[in-house]
Design a protein around this motif. Structure first.
Motif, PDB file in Angstrom:
ATOM      1  N   GLU A 169       0.781  -1.292   0.022  1.00 52.05           N
ATOM      2  CA  GLU A 169       0.128   0.176   0.072  1.00 52.05           C
ATOM      3  C   GLU A 169       0.916   1.138   0.061  1.00 52.05           C
ATOM      4  OE1 GLU A 169      -4.080   0.395   1.755  1.00 52.05           O
ATOM      5  OE2 GLU A 169      -2.956   0.911   3.379  1.00 52.05           O
ATOM      6  N   PRO A 170       0.660   1.995  -0.831  1.00 57.97           N
ATOM      7  CA  PRO A 170       1.489   3.328  -0.903  1.00 57.97           C
ATOM      8  C   PRO A 170       1.211   4.193   0.291  1.00 57.97           C
ATOM      9  CG  PRO A 170      -0.459   3.481  -2.439  1.00 57.97           C
ATOM     10  CD  PRO A 170      -0.257   2.045  -2.139  1.00 57.97           C
ATOM     11  N   SER A 171       2.254   4.409   1.260  1.00 58.02           N
ATOM     12  CA  SER A 171       2.265   5.119   2.351  1.00 58.02           C
ATOM     13  C   SER A 171       3.662   5.676   2.752  1.00 58.02           C
ATOM     14  CB  SER A 171       1.656   4.345   3.551  1.00 58.02           C
ATOM     15  OG  SER A 171       2.571   3.181   3.873  1.00 58.02           O
ATOM     16  N   GLU A 172       3.523   6.468   3.956  1.00 56.83           N
ATOM     17  CA  GLU A 172       4.879   7.026   4.036  1.00 56.83           C
ATOM     18  C   GLU A 172       5.923   6.006   4.755  1.00 56.83           C
ATOM     19  OE1 GLU A 172       2.135   7.179   7.622  1.00 56.83           O
ATOM     20  OE2 GLU A 172       2.097   7.580   5.446  1.00 56.83           O
ATOM     21  N   MET A 173       5.238   4.866   5.046  1.00 55.97           N
ATOM     22  CA  MET A 173       6.211   3.601   5.177  1.00 55.97           C
ATOM     23  C   MET A 173       6.713   2.876   4.128  1.00 55.97           C
ATOM     24  SD  MET A 173       4.246   2.489   8.758  1.00 55.97           S
ATOM     25  CE  MET A 173       2.543   1.842   7.802  1.00 55.97           C
ATOM     26  N   LEU A 174       6.332   3.135   2.970  1.00 60.01           N
ATOM     27  CA  LEU A 174       6.777   2.117   2.085  1.00 60.01           C
ATOM     28  C   LEU A 174       8.277   2.450   1.332  1.00 60.01           C
ATOM     29  CD1 LEU A 174       5.851   0.103  -0.084  1.00 60.01           C
ATOM     30  CD2 LEU A 174       5.092   2.149  -1.716  1.00 60.01           C
ATOM     31  N   SER A 175       8.825   3.573   1.978  1.00 60.59           N
ATOM     32  CA  SER A 175      10.367   3.690   1.598  1.00 60.59           C
ATOM     33  C   SER A 175      11.032   2.914   2.141  1.00 60.59           C
ATOM     34  CB  SER A 175      10.554   5.328   1.903  1.00 60.59           C
ATOM     35  OG  SER A 175       9.758   6.155   0.958  1.00 60.59           O
ATOM     36  N   ALA A 176      10.936   2.630   3.639  1.00 61.97           N
ATOM     37  CA  ALA A 176      11.761   1.734   4.367  1.00 61.97           C
ATOM     38  C   ALA A 176      11.580   0.263   3.540  1.00 61.97           C
ATOM     39  CB  ALA A 176      11.450   1.554   5.581  1.00 61.97           C
ATOM     40  N   TYR A 177      10.585  -0.028   3.124  1.00 69.91           N
ATOM     41  CA  TYR A 177      10.518  -1.595   2.472  1.00 69.91           C
ATOM     42  C   TYR A 177      11.404  -1.676   1.297  1.00 69.91           C
ATOM     43  CZ  TYR A 177       8.495  -5.905   0.658  1.00 69.91           C
ATOM     44  OH  TYR A 177       8.133  -7.124   0.300  1.00 69.91           O
ATOM     45  N   VAL A 178      11.270  -0.488   0.469  1.00 64.48           N
ATOM     46  CA  VAL A 178      11.597  -0.431  -0.904  1.00 64.48           C
ATOM     47  C   VAL A 178      13.145  -0.320  -0.725  1.00 64.48           C
ATOM     48  CG1 VAL A 178      11.952   0.683  -3.198  1.00 64.48           C
ATOM     49  CG2 VAL A 178       9.485   0.251  -1.855  1.00 64.48           C
ATOM     50  N   ASP A 179      13.669   0.318   0.059  1.00 63.99           N
ATOM     51  CA  ASP A 179      15.014   0.411   0.326  1.00 63.99           C
ATOM     52  C   ASP A 179      15.709  -0.941   0.805  1.00 63.99           C
ATOM     53  OD1 ASP A 179      15.327   3.005  -0.373  1.00 63.99           O
ATOM     54  OD2 ASP A 179      14.975   3.978   1.666  1.00 63.99           O
ATOM     55  N   ALA A 180      14.854  -1.647   1.562  1.00 67.06           N
ATOM     56  CA  ALA A 180      15.301  -2.892   1.989  1.00 67.06           C
ATOM     57  C   ALA A 180      15.207  -4.052   0.856  1.00 67.06           C
ATOM     58  CB  ALA A 180      14.454  -3.485   3.421  1.00 67.06           C
ATOM     59  N   LEU A 181      14.261  -3.946   0.068  1.00 66.98           N
ATOM     60  CA  LEU A 181      14.085  -4.919  -1.026  1.00 66.98           C
ATOM     61  C   LEU A 181      15.299  -4.705  -2.040  1.00 66.98           C
ATOM     62  CD1 LEU A 181      12.214  -6.871  -2.720  1.00 66.98           C
ATOM     63  CD2 LEU A 181      11.068  -4.855  -3.599  1.00 66.98           C
ATOM     64  N   ILE A 182      15.747  -3.268  -2.465  1.00 73.15           N
ATOM     65  CA  ILE A 182      16.426  -3.087  -3.452  1.00 73.15           C
ATOM     66  C   ILE A 182      17.879  -3.511  -2.772  1.00 73.15           C
ATOM     67  CG2 ILE A 182      17.937  -1.349  -4.254  1.00 73.15           C
ATOM     68  CD1 ILE A 182      15.570   0.514  -4.477  1.00 73.15           C
ATOM     69  N   ASP A 183      18.243  -3.441  -1.504  1.00 69.41           N
ATOM     70  CA  ASP A 183      19.517  -3.955  -0.815  1.00 69.41           C
ATOM     71  C   ASP A 183      19.334  -5.303  -0.502  1.00 69.41           C
ATOM     72  OD1 ASP A 183      20.536  -1.399  -1.287  1.00 69.41           O
ATOM     73  OD2 ASP A 183      19.911  -0.657   0.637  1.00 69.41           O
ATOM     74  N   ASP A 184      18.269  -6.014  -0.807  1.00 66.14           N
ATOM     75  CA  ASP A 184      18.120  -7.409  -0.520  1.00 66.14           C
ATOM     76  C   ASP A 184      18.518  -7.717   1.023  1.00 66.14           C
ATOM     77  OD1 ASP A 184      17.562 -10.411  -0.540  1.00 66.14           O
ATOM     78  OD2 ASP A 184      19.536 -10.910  -1.228  1.00 66.14           O
ATOM     79  N   TRP A 185      18.006  -6.623   1.978  1.00 63.38           N
ATOM     80  CA  TRP A 185      17.892  -6.614   3.534  1.00 63.38           C
ATOM     81  C   TRP A 185      19.678  -6.720   3.966  1.00 63.38           C
ATOM     82  CZ3 TRP A 185      13.510  -7.496   0.982  1.00 63.38           C
ATOM     83  CH2 TRP A 185      12.235  -7.062   1.728  1.00 63.38           C
ATOM     84  N   ALA A 186      20.487  -6.027   3.004  1.00 61.56           N
ATOM     85  CA  ALA A 186      21.638  -6.026   3.619  1.00 61.56           C
ATOM     86  C   ALA A 186      21.637  -5.027   4.849  1.00 61.56           C
ATOM     87  CB  ALA A 186      22.681  -5.202   2.611  1.00 61.56           C
ATOM     88  N   GLY A 187      22.501  -5.584   5.795  1.00 63.69           N
ATOM     89  CA  GLY A 187      22.582  -4.889   7.302  1.00 63.69           C
ATOM     90  C   GLY A 187      21.517  -5.458   8.225  1.00 63.69           C
ATOM     91  N   PHE A 188      20.610  -6.266   7.671  1.00 62.57           N
ATOM     92  CA  PHE A 188      19.678  -6.933   8.549  1.00 62.57           C
ATOM     93  C   PHE A 188      19.711  -8.539   8.794  1.00 62.57           C
ATOM     94  CE2 PHE A 188      16.871  -3.139   6.730  1.00 62.57           C
ATOM     95  CZ  PHE A 188      17.297  -2.303   7.991  1.00 62.57           C
ATOM     96  N   GLU A 189      19.770  -8.713   9.855  1.00 60.91           N
ATOM     97  CA  GLU A 189      19.851 -10.460   9.863  1.00 60.91           C
ATOM     98  C   GLU A 189      18.725 -10.903  10.567  1.00 60.91           C
ATOM     99  OE1 GLU A 189      23.403 -13.537  11.518  1.00 60.91           O
ATOM    100  OE2 GLU A 189      23.042 -11.448  12.643  1.00 60.91           O
ATOM    101  N   CYS A 190      18.243 -12.187   9.771  1.00 56.71           N
ATOM    102  CA  CYS A 190      17.183 -13.006  10.421  1.00 56.71           C
ATOM    103  C   CYS A 190      17.819 -14.477  10.068  1.00 56.71           C
ATOM    104  CB  CYS A 190      15.878 -12.795   9.811  1.00 56.71           C
ATOM    105  SG  CYS A 190      15.657 -13.289   7.945  1.00 56.71           S
ATOM    106  N   HIS A 191      17.346 -15.492  10.817  1.00 53.21           N
ATOM    107  CA  HIS A 191      17.754 -16.701  10.600  1.00 53.21           C
ATOM    108  C   HIS A 191      16.775 -17.670  10.030  1.00 53.21           C
ATOM    109  CE1 HIS A 191      21.167 -15.484  13.291  1.00 53.21           C
ATOM    110  NE2 HIS A 191      20.550 -14.798  13.896  1.00 53.21           N
ATOM    111  N   PRO A 192      16.963 -18.057   8.752  1.00 52.08           N
ATOM    112  CA  PRO A 192      15.901 -18.887   8.266  1.00 52.08           C
ATOM    113  C   PRO A 192      15.773 -20.387   8.680  1.00 52.08           C
ATOM    114  CG  PRO A 192      17.772 -18.472   6.630  1.00 52.08           C
ATOM    115  CD  PRO A 192      18.075 -17.451   7.952  1.00 52.08           C
ATOM    116  N   GLU A 193      16.943 -20.650   9.614  1.00 54.39           N
ATOM    117  CA  GLU A 193      17.093 -22.196   9.977  1.00 54.39           C
ATOM    118  C   GLU A 193      16.857 -22.277  11.449  1.00 54.39           C
ATOM    119  OE1 GLU A 193      21.187 -20.321  10.772  1.00 54.39           O
ATOM    120  OE2 GLU A 193      19.492 -20.093   9.500  1.00 54.39           O
TER     121      GLU A 193
END
Length: 466
Positions: A169-193
């Protein structure tokens, strides 16, 4: 003659409005006998292309966005998406050459329009797509950039059958999501295992008992048998909102699975309902509070929530007319539709819009029925496609798997059940005993599968386990 199926006296759904588990008698007469009008949307996935369908960057597969059409914008600008949210313009620039498709109200769920910078346009079939990014084609991976008020859920349901589609949904919160999407969540860590599987179980005959056995238990058995996985199982009376939040914060899981009722009340207070619509209801009948998650960073996780309205609500329920109007289920669904109307659920919006956002939220816009979680003829569970999607498909060993591709079997299954509805209607018209029950059962299952939706971009995939 087809085998007669077990017809329960009543059905339950995975919704909680504060009064108790909602049930309904099945109607004595289903609403479609002796007529051939096809109200379903049966669209199977198209034939495979030479390219690996997991490779959304391949020109024969492709990725694109869908925006509401706006006749006040010049065609050249519409072709480039210049009227899109700034974050989406940034994403289009990053994913150079991605088509920008348009939805118009008169198209319903049948067509999408594609403009070109030279002034041309094509109205393209959304059912029988020619996949790819070339002129006259529709990409396999599509991101709807609009709330369901602007582009209805029904469009996403239809596209689920022929493409891999998500929504933001277009909103003020969309920018953070798109930035993470473009960078493939670089700098964030989750554990798929380190998956977290949280399942409420209020005991038989409550639907939560069946959801736990048919979904959570099966998925956990897959993870537990894999030596690479060190997840956490939270179940039964331990499935509280406090324990869920503690596990998320402690483990930073890559995958979160929750099965429970979804909050669908109070319908007498529209603002309160919209704030808590679809939130998981824990073992103590307490809804998850978004404030509880303030200390958790989703950091690129994927969350699957099997609960009524976990992904949102619509202004009209698709189950209208299928159950007795005076049943608690019919009244609740009608009240949610008239009160919350078409919206994305707050949990999904909050997590996708977080500073360290979720990769994708997968949930339902409608309820699940206890009757549709198992085969009524042999009693076996019918959640194989879902469980395969969230383990076998999502964790394929040769490459990262986009969430849209991982879920493909669920929508293929919906097409098969819609086909069974047509066969059952033929049986009704030929006076074959039991065909009304077959038609109702298969219609409910098909709709449950088709109204599973992705909030987020369908190309996202979990990182490789470390």
């Amino acid at each position: 003659m087809p085998q007669l199926i077990e017809r329960p006296e009543s059905v339950q759904i995975n919704a909680y409005d504060g009064t108790g588990t909602l049930t309904s008698d099945l109607p004595s007469r289903t609403p479609w006998g002796q007529r051939q009008k096809d109200q379903s949307i049966t669209r199977f996935l198209g034939p495979a292309v030479a390219a690996d369908l997991r490779d959304w960057q391949h020109p024969e597969v492709g990725w694109g966005v869908i925006l509401p059409d706006d006749d006040s914008v010049p065609i050249e600008a519409r072709a480039r998406g210049e009227d899109a949210h700034p974050a989406i313009q940034k994403l289009l620039a990053h994913r150079s050459g991605a088509p920008v498709l348009r939805w118009r109200e008169e198209f319903g769920q049948d067509y999408l329009r594609r403009y070109y910078v030279d002034g041309r346009f094509h109205d393209l079939s959304a059912a029988a797509i020619k996949p790819g990014v070339q002129d006259g084609h529709i990409p396999r991976y599509l991101l709807i950039v609009a709330g369901p008020q602007a582009i209805p859920w029904s469009v996403q349901y239809a596209l689920n059958m022929s493409t891999f589609v998500g929504r933001v949904e277009p909103s003020e919160m969309l920018s953070a999501y798109v930035d993470a999407l473009i960078d493939d969540w670089a700098g964030f860590e989750c554990h798929p295992e380190w998956p977290v599987v949280w399942s409420v179980n209020h005991g038989r005959p409550d639907i939560t008992n069946l959801m736990q056995r048919a979904i959570a238990d099966i998925l956990w058995s897959k993870f537990a048998a894999d030596p690479e996985f060190k997840g956490e199982r939270i179940e039964n009376q331990l499935a509280t909102r406090e324990n869920l939040c503690a596990a998320l914060i402690e483990r930073s899981p890559g995958l979160v699975i929750t099965t429970s009722h979804g909050t669908t009340g109070p319908t007498s207070d529209a603002q309160r309902l919209k704030r808590q619509l679809g939130l998981p209801v824990d073992a103590n009948y307490t809804s998850l509070n978004l404030a509880d998650l303030a200390n958790w960073k989703p950091a690129g996780a994927i969350w699957y929530a099997h609960a009524c309205c976990s992904a949102g609500s619509d202004s009209t329920t698709r189950y209208e007319g299928l159950l007795p109007e005076d049943s608690s289920i019919s009244r609740m669904l009608a009240n949610v539709a008239s009160t919350a109307k078409a919206m994305i659920a707050p949990l999904a919006l909050s997590l996708i819009g977080a500073v360290a956002p979720l990769r994708a939220f997968v949930g339902h816009v409608e309820p699940t029925f206890d009757w549709t979680l198992r085969d009524p003829a042999n009693g076996q569970g019918v959640t194989h496609a879902l469980c395969t999607a969230l383990y076998d498909n999502l964790y394929q060993p040769d490459r990262r798997t986009p969430i849209g591709y991982a879920l493909r079997g669920i929508f293929s299954e919906a097409g098969a059940y819609y086909g069974a509805v047509r066969n059952a209607i033929e049986g009704i018209n030929n006076n074959v005993p039991g065909m009304r029950d077959h038609a109702l059962y298969n219609r409910l299952v098909a709709m449950d599968r088709q109204t599973t939706v992705i909030i987020g971009d369908p190309t996202v995939s979990l990182p490789r386990p470390t």
